[in-house]
Structures are given as C-alpha cells and as structure tokens.
Scaffold this motif. Sequence first.
Motif, PDB file in Angstrom:
ATOM      1  N   ALA B 286      -7.618 -19.846  18.580  1.00  0.00           N
ATOM      2  CA  ALA B 286      -7.519 -19.442  17.406  1.00  0.00           C
ATOM      3  C   ALA B 286      -6.013 -18.737  17.227  1.00  0.00           C
ATOM      4  O   ALA B 286      -6.314 -17.673  16.625  1.00  0.00           O
ATOM      5  N   PRO B 287      -5.382 -19.464  16.794  1.00  0.00           N
ATOM      6  CA  PRO B 287      -3.518 -18.845  16.741  1.00  0.00           C
ATOM      7  C   PRO B 287      -4.188 -18.578  15.479  1.00  0.00           C
ATOM      8  O   PRO B 287      -3.694 -17.095  15.462  1.00  0.00           O
ATOM      9  N   LYS B 288      -4.195 -19.137  14.416  1.00  0.00           N
ATOM     10  CA  LYS B 288      -4.338 -18.514  12.918  1.00  0.00           C
ATOM     11  C   LYS B 288      -4.851 -17.094  12.884  1.00  0.00           C
ATOM     12  O   LYS B 288      -3.786 -16.482  12.526  1.00  0.00           O
ATOM     13  N   GLN B 289      -5.507 -17.175  13.276  1.00  0.00           N
ATOM     14  CA  GLN B 289      -7.360 -15.537  13.154  1.00  0.00           C
ATOM     15  C   GLN B 289      -6.283 -14.797  13.581  1.00  0.00           C
ATOM     16  O   GLN B 289      -5.835 -13.844  13.468  1.00  0.00           O
ATOM     17  N   MET B 290      -5.649 -15.001  15.070  1.00  0.00           N
ATOM     18  CA  MET B 290      -4.707 -13.822  15.546  1.00  0.00           C
ATOM     19  C   MET B 290      -4.174 -13.816  15.116  1.00  0.00           C
ATOM     20  O   MET B 290      -3.426 -12.566  15.008  1.00  0.00           O
ATOM     21  N   ILE B 291      -3.040 -14.360  14.622  1.00  0.00           N
ATOM     22  CA  ILE B 291      -2.072 -14.586  13.511  1.00  0.00           C
ATOM     23  C   ILE B 291      -1.907 -13.056  12.264  1.00  0.00           C
ATOM     24  O   ILE B 291      -1.287 -12.461  12.085  1.00  0.00           O
ATOM     25  N   THR B 292      -2.941 -13.365  11.811  1.00  0.00           N
ATOM     26  CA  THR B 292      -3.552 -13.111  10.311  1.00  0.00           C
ATOM     27  C   THR B 292      -4.022 -11.459  10.522  1.00  0.00           C
ATOM     28  O   THR B 292      -3.347 -10.698   9.757  1.00  0.00           O
ATOM     29  N   GLU B 293      -3.998 -12.131  11.551  1.00  0.00           N
ATOM     30  CA  GLU B 293      -5.032  -9.994  12.263  1.00  0.00           C
ATOM     31  C   GLU B 293      -4.150  -9.427  12.576  1.00  0.00           C
ATOM     32  O   GLU B 293      -4.338  -8.236  12.019  1.00  0.00           O
ATOM     33  N   THR B 294      -3.278  -9.931  13.143  1.00  0.00           N
ATOM     34  CA  THR B 294      -2.028  -9.077  13.916  1.00  0.00           C
ATOM     35  C   THR B 294      -0.900  -8.594  12.044  1.00  0.00           C
ATOM     36  O   THR B 294      -0.610  -7.796  12.534  1.00  0.00           O
ATOM     37  N   GLY B 295      -1.349  -9.492  11.478  1.00  0.00           N
ATOM     38  CA  GLY B 295      -0.316  -9.256   9.873  1.00  0.00           C
ATOM     39  C   GLY B 295      -0.837  -8.532   9.720  1.00  0.00           C
ATOM     40  O   GLY B 295      -0.343  -7.198   8.886  1.00  0.00           O
ATOM     41  N   LEU B 296      -2.003  -7.957   9.194  1.00  0.00           N
ATOM     42  CA  LEU B 296      -3.137  -7.212   8.898  1.00  0.00           C
ATOM     43  C   LEU B 296      -2.754  -5.865   9.345  1.00  0.00           C
ATOM     44  O   LEU B 296      -2.664  -4.332   8.444  1.00  0.00           O
ATOM     45  N   VAL B 297      -2.754  -5.656  10.903  1.00  0.00           N
ATOM     46  CA  VAL B 297      -2.139  -4.289  11.441  1.00  0.00           C
ATOM     47  C   VAL B 297      -0.763  -3.669  11.401  1.00  0.00           C
ATOM     48  O   VAL B 297      -0.681  -2.992  10.581  1.00  0.00           O
ATOM     49  N   ILE B 298       0.433  -5.040  11.381  1.00  0.00           N
ATOM     50  CA  ILE B 298       1.048  -4.718  11.371  1.00  0.00           C
ATOM     51  C   ILE B 298       1.344  -3.851   9.276  1.00  0.00           C
ATOM     52  O   ILE B 298       2.356  -2.978   8.828  1.00  0.00           O
ATOM     53  N   GLU B 299       0.776  -4.464   8.753  1.00  0.00           N
ATOM     54  CA  GLU B 299       1.194  -4.065   7.021  1.00  0.00           C
ATOM     55  C   GLU B 299       0.272  -2.436   7.316  1.00  0.00           C
ATOM     56  O   GLU B 299       1.663  -1.106   6.485  1.00  0.00           O
ATOM     57  N   LYS B 300      -0.829  -2.042   7.915  1.00  0.00           N
ATOM     58  CA  LYS B 300      -1.410  -1.243   7.581  1.00  0.00           C
ATOM     59  C   LYS B 300      -0.266  -0.466   8.175  1.00  0.00           C
ATOM     60  O   LYS B 300      -0.207   1.012   7.786  1.00  0.00           O
ATOM     61  N   ALA B 301      -0.097  -0.179   8.957  1.00  0.00           N
ATOM     62  CA  ALA B 301       1.378   0.745  10.203  1.00  0.00           C
ATOM     63  C   ALA B 301       2.790   0.373   9.234  1.00  0.00           C
ATOM     64  O   ALA B 301       2.915   1.590   9.141  1.00  0.00           O
ATOM     65  N   LEU B 302       2.852  -0.320   8.310  1.00  0.00           N
ATOM     66  CA  LEU B 302       4.482   0.048   7.414  1.00  0.00           C
ATOM     67  C   LEU B 302       3.584   1.069   6.313  1.00  0.00           C
ATOM     68  O   LEU B 302       4.235   1.610   6.032  1.00  0.00           O
ATOM     69  N   GLN B 303       2.303   0.967   5.949  1.00  0.00           N
ATOM     70  CA  GLN B 303       1.658   1.452   4.803  1.00  0.00           C
ATOM     71  C   GLN B 303       2.252   3.139   4.986  1.00  0.00           C
ATOM     72  O   GLN B 303       1.954   3.735   4.611  1.00  0.00           O
ATOM     73  N   SER B 304       1.530   2.626   6.576  1.00  0.00           N
ATOM     74  CA  SER B 304       1.017   4.827   6.929  1.00  0.00           C
ATOM     75  C   SER B 304       2.304   5.105   6.774  1.00  0.00           C
ATOM     76  O   SER B 304       2.730   6.270   6.833  1.00  0.00           O
ATOM     77  N   MET B 305       3.460   4.325   7.234  1.00  0.00           N
ATOM     78  CA  MET B 305       4.678   5.203   7.138  1.00  0.00           C
ATOM     79  C   MET B 305       5.656   5.196   6.095  1.00  0.00           C
ATOM     80  O   MET B 305       6.503   5.753   5.741  1.00  0.00           O
ATOM     81  N   SER B 306       5.059   4.763   5.014  1.00  0.00           N
ATOM     82  CA  SER B 306       5.651   4.893   3.218  1.00  0.00           C
ATOM     83  C   SER B 306       6.741   6.498   2.652  1.00  0.00           C
ATOM     84  O   SER B 306       7.366   5.986   2.466  1.00  0.00           O
ATOM     85  N   ASN B 307       6.274   7.202   3.353  1.00  0.00           N
ATOM     86  CA  ASN B 307       6.296   7.987   3.077  1.00  0.00           C
ATOM     87  C   ASN B 307       7.214   8.848   3.459  1.00  0.00           C
ATOM     88  O   ASN B 307       7.484  10.056   3.458  1.00  0.00           O
ATOM     89  N   MET B 308       7.355   8.630   5.083  1.00  0.00           N
ATOM     90  CA  MET B 308       8.348   9.550   5.580  1.00  0.00           C
ATOM     91  C   MET B 308       9.798   8.932   5.381  1.00  0.00           C
ATOM     92  O   MET B 308      10.386   7.610   5.428  1.00  0.00           O
TER      93      MET B 308
END
Lengths: 317, 330
Positions: B286-308
Amino acid sequence: MNWLDKMTRPKLSGFFKKRETPDNLWHKCRKCGEMAFHRDLAAARYVCPNCDHHMRLGPDARLESVFDDGAFEIIKTPEAPVDPLKFRDEKKYTDRLKAARAKTGAADAFAIAVGRITGQETVVLVQNFEFMGGSLGMVGGESVVRAAEKAVARKAPFILFAASGGARMQEGVLSLMQMPRATVAVDRVKEAGLPYIVVLTDPTTGGVTASYAMLGDIHISEPDAHIGFAGARVIEQTIREKLPAGFQRAEFLLDHGMVDMIVHRHEMRDTLSRIIRLLMTKNTWGPGDGSSPERSTLPVPIDAPAVPSVQAGKGAG
Amino acid sequence: MRPPYRAPAEPMRIYLEFEKQIAELEGRVEELRQHARDDQDSNVEKEVLRLEAKAASLLKDTYEKLDPWQKTQVARHPGRPHFLDYVSELIEDFTPLAGDRKFADDEALLGGLGRFKGRSVMVMGHEKGSDTESRIRHNFGSARPEGYRKAVRLMDLAEQFDLPVVTIIDTAGAYPGIGAEERGQAEAIARSTQRCLSLKVPVISVVIGEGGSGGAIAIATANKVYMLEHATYSVISPEGCASILWNDPAKAKEAAIAMKVTAQDCARFGIIDQIIDEPVGGAHRAPKQMITETGLVIEKALQSMSNMDGAQLRHERREKFLAMGREGLG
C-alpha cells in the motif's frame, strides 16, 4: 606540570615493549624480500633499509618518533559499552577483543598522547592496525572525541595518525554512528581555530576515510600507503575487472588531489613541526622580521619515493 | 534535461522467498475469482472469502515475525515506494536540481526544491529506480562522489534560504568503483556528513528502505531520524559482512542477525527517533498509505522544530550525534 612525571623514556621503552618488535631477530621486507635485523629496523622506524618501504608502525614507536625527545603523556583510552550487540560470527566479539588485547597490550586500537613538537604542545591520536584492523567502534569514536576535546582545552594542534580498515562491524550500526560523532569532534577543533592535521598511514580505508580522516586541514600521507573508501576486492567484484597498479596508493591520492603531500617517515616530525609552527603563529599581519628564505633548513616533502611499483602506478588515473 | 517522472504502472506482485505460502493462497484466490466470473456459483464466492481471510492472516503473522534477513529483503523489495514516489505524493512544485558544479550530476542521489504542505523545502534522497532502465540510470541508488557533492551544494542552498531539509535514505551503499575512488568517494561522504551536521535549518531523515553504511549516513545526520518498520540500517551489507567475517557471502542471513540491522534494533540503541509503521505486508502493498503516513510524521517533526533558531537546531543535532554510543546501552 604533572604530565612530566608520567613521561615515557624513549630509549628504554623500546626494550620493554616487546609486543611491537617481531619475535624473530630478522624481519623480511614485504616489498623487496630482503632481511633486516630487528634492531636496525627499529632504529630506522620500520622503514626498510634496502627499498625504503614503510612498514606498519605501532603506536608507541609512532609517538616516540613524533614528540620532542620521544617524550609524551598517554591519555587513558576512554571506556565505552562493550559488545552491545552480543555479536558473534565464527568467534565471539568479546573473544576477538580479548585476543587483540593480548596481542597488543592495549585496550583498543586508539592511543591518545599529549607532548611537545619543537616546543609546541600537541595532541596526537594514533590508530593501531594490529588491533582488530584499527577499526572504529565506540571506544574509537570516544577516543576521537576525547582527543579533540583535549586539543581544544589545551589550545593545542591535533594530529591524527590514521590506520584502519574502517568501521568495526561487530558493533553494527553503532560503529556507523561513530562517523558523525568523530566528525563533530574534529569540527570543534577547527572551530577553536586549531589545526587538525591528518597523517594517512598504511592502510586507511572505509568508514574512517569516509569521516574524520578525510576532514583534515592538511592531509599528509606516508609513501605507498593504501588509502581509499571501498576495499579492492569489493571494487573488483563490482566492476568485474582487475584494478590498475598503484590504485588507492598514496601517490594515486596525491595525483587526484586528495592529499597535500607524501612525506617520508624520517621527515615526518620535521614536516609536522614546520606546519604547526606556520599555522600556530599569531600576528600574521604584523611587520615581518626581515629574515630570508635560506634560514629555513627543513626538508621539503618528497613527491614520490623511489619505489618501482609506485612509479608504475603513476598515471593510473 | 531529465524526462518527467512517471509513476510506474501497477506492477505484477513480486513475492519474496518467505512469502511462498502467501503467494499460493493469493494465487488460488485469483484463480477462483476468475472462475466465479465465468459461472455464478455462491460456493466459490464463499471459498474465495475463506482463502482471502486465510491469506490476510498469514500475511499479518508473517510480517509480525520477520527476521532481520527477511526484513532486509523487504527493505530491498523492488515494488517498495522509492524517493521519487515520495516526492510525487508529498511535494508540490518539485523542482529537481542537478549537478555538483565540479564534475557531473549523479542520478543515484536526487534532490531539489519543492513545497511540502505549503512550505518551501529542500528534499533529497537516494533513488533506486523502478524498472531496468531507470535502475541503471539511477545506478541502483548507489551514489558516486558527485551525488554527495551535489547534496552538500543543496544543503548550502537550503541554509542560504532558510529552508528545512528532508532527506530520504534508501541505498545499499555508496558506489565502489574506480572512478568513484579517483574522485574521492570517502572525502565526498565525509564532507556531506559534516555539512549535514552543521546546518542551521531543520533536517529530517527517513530511512525508507536500506540505510547502507557511509552512503546512507552522509545525508542522514538529522535532528529527527525516522525508519520505516521494515527498513534496515547497517554499517556494511549483510553480504559484505558475511564475506569478511564468515568468508562466505552466503552467510548473509547470519550476518544480518548478528549485526542487528532492523528498525526495532536501531530504536532500542537510540540511534533513531521513531519507527513509522508499515501497512500489513510491507510498504509495497500500500505505497500511498505508507507515503501519506510518512508525510504526517515529517510534518509533525517540522512543527516540533518551528520555534528553534538555527544555532539551536545545529547545537541539538550535534549533541545528539556526539552522545551516540557513549552510554546507556544494554
């Protein structure tokens, strides 16, 4: 200064540290096949009196050859977790470690020393190829970090004598992580405005060249040293052809712009001393003292030694 | 000019060696379906459902208990989504950038500008290719020095314009060849690692398949490092380790087990921040599902660093890698 108390006496240590000298009195040169008497070889710092081949040199002899009066203080090799993977191939990693320790008398492949080179306090890190191929594991990574910290703390130049097959497979991905770790360590030396000089000795390959050993401000190599990223066998298997003569030798790297100079072991100390003095001089913009070039009596680095196989390797690019 | 990326057509499912039973079951289901289409028999329909359930449960069980060698095979599965699949799903306005400005371009390591969930980013990663032609073009994801020098160039650019860097790791290792050695493969990797560690922008890495040695670490020293559930990360390939330590490349399975190459091991050793779960049966199912999930994790990571700020990001990243393998290992 308390480190003076712990100085190694150069002349005596050569007799007591039996592990670095061959068991037999005569040593055959791998290159020319000539026999040399072990005492003559030791006096020549393991450079073949017949063909000038630079044999591998143990850490103690190396350190003695570099520092003023052969005197230095050894900084204890840091401890690190042992065998985190519980690794075993045909032998257990812990058994391999034990064997290497018995063979070399050292805890790991890395030795850190502080001493003076023509008066300038300097931190030197030496890798011992006899200890599991000089491989980089957690102790190795920690040693680079510790040595670099020492250099920064003492505002001293940092010299690495690299010799390694690469990362220590028995520590798996944790050994891979020592590459960035060591990279941060040497960057701190650079940021402190201190020289980081790498001397590549035979052999230096794999994860060690792919990290801190190729990040020196200045790269020096011993003649004919084998230096590269991938092992010759791996490349041959990948491209399915024989490798040209002289491939991945010091002269090949010089030709391809990866090292600044090839320096004979007998001139290494003088070369290092000169570079350190040039880099550590302050007030570079101040008025000169009017001295003329002939005051400099230090030898210039050699370009290539008179070893036939090396000549054959020229133009192998 | 690179031809525009085309998503590969739905490929024939490729089964791995240990999936033989699953393959048989799914093959039977397919056969019966064909049969059912010809004559409307409700018994066949029931049998299809039964076999499907059996195949699904076998797949689930198998993938819950993959050994390190099986995971290595899943990580290398040709149908697994690769860098360009992630880019085409996650990155808008992707603008590939080519060349190291020194010697050549290396299509084993691709990168460029793009928009990730609204913000500009620099994205780069190893691309293995999806068919014979593209695999050759991308050199099976094994980069030469030019690839790593391009990576440094793109990182410089990212810092200059204050763009976060997202790297996708998927390589068996840097390419071992004569030209690569001549042009300083080791130095190129070392410089790339060094630059990645010194960046004053957020860096996020995801190991999506194989994290092969120096060729992987060169662009993987990130503030946050993630691994897909069945991805591997190792200092040398299991085959390489086996041929050195066992003197027999056929002992790759033993080597994979001994080296502890799995995402679960890496998480235990503290060298990655989080595992991203894969769909049942692996990312390739299920490549699409995998990629979407990965995108969410990357987004969360970027948000967690937004104040640094840049200095903090760099400091935190360096301290993190300095501490690796120092203590706390059981």
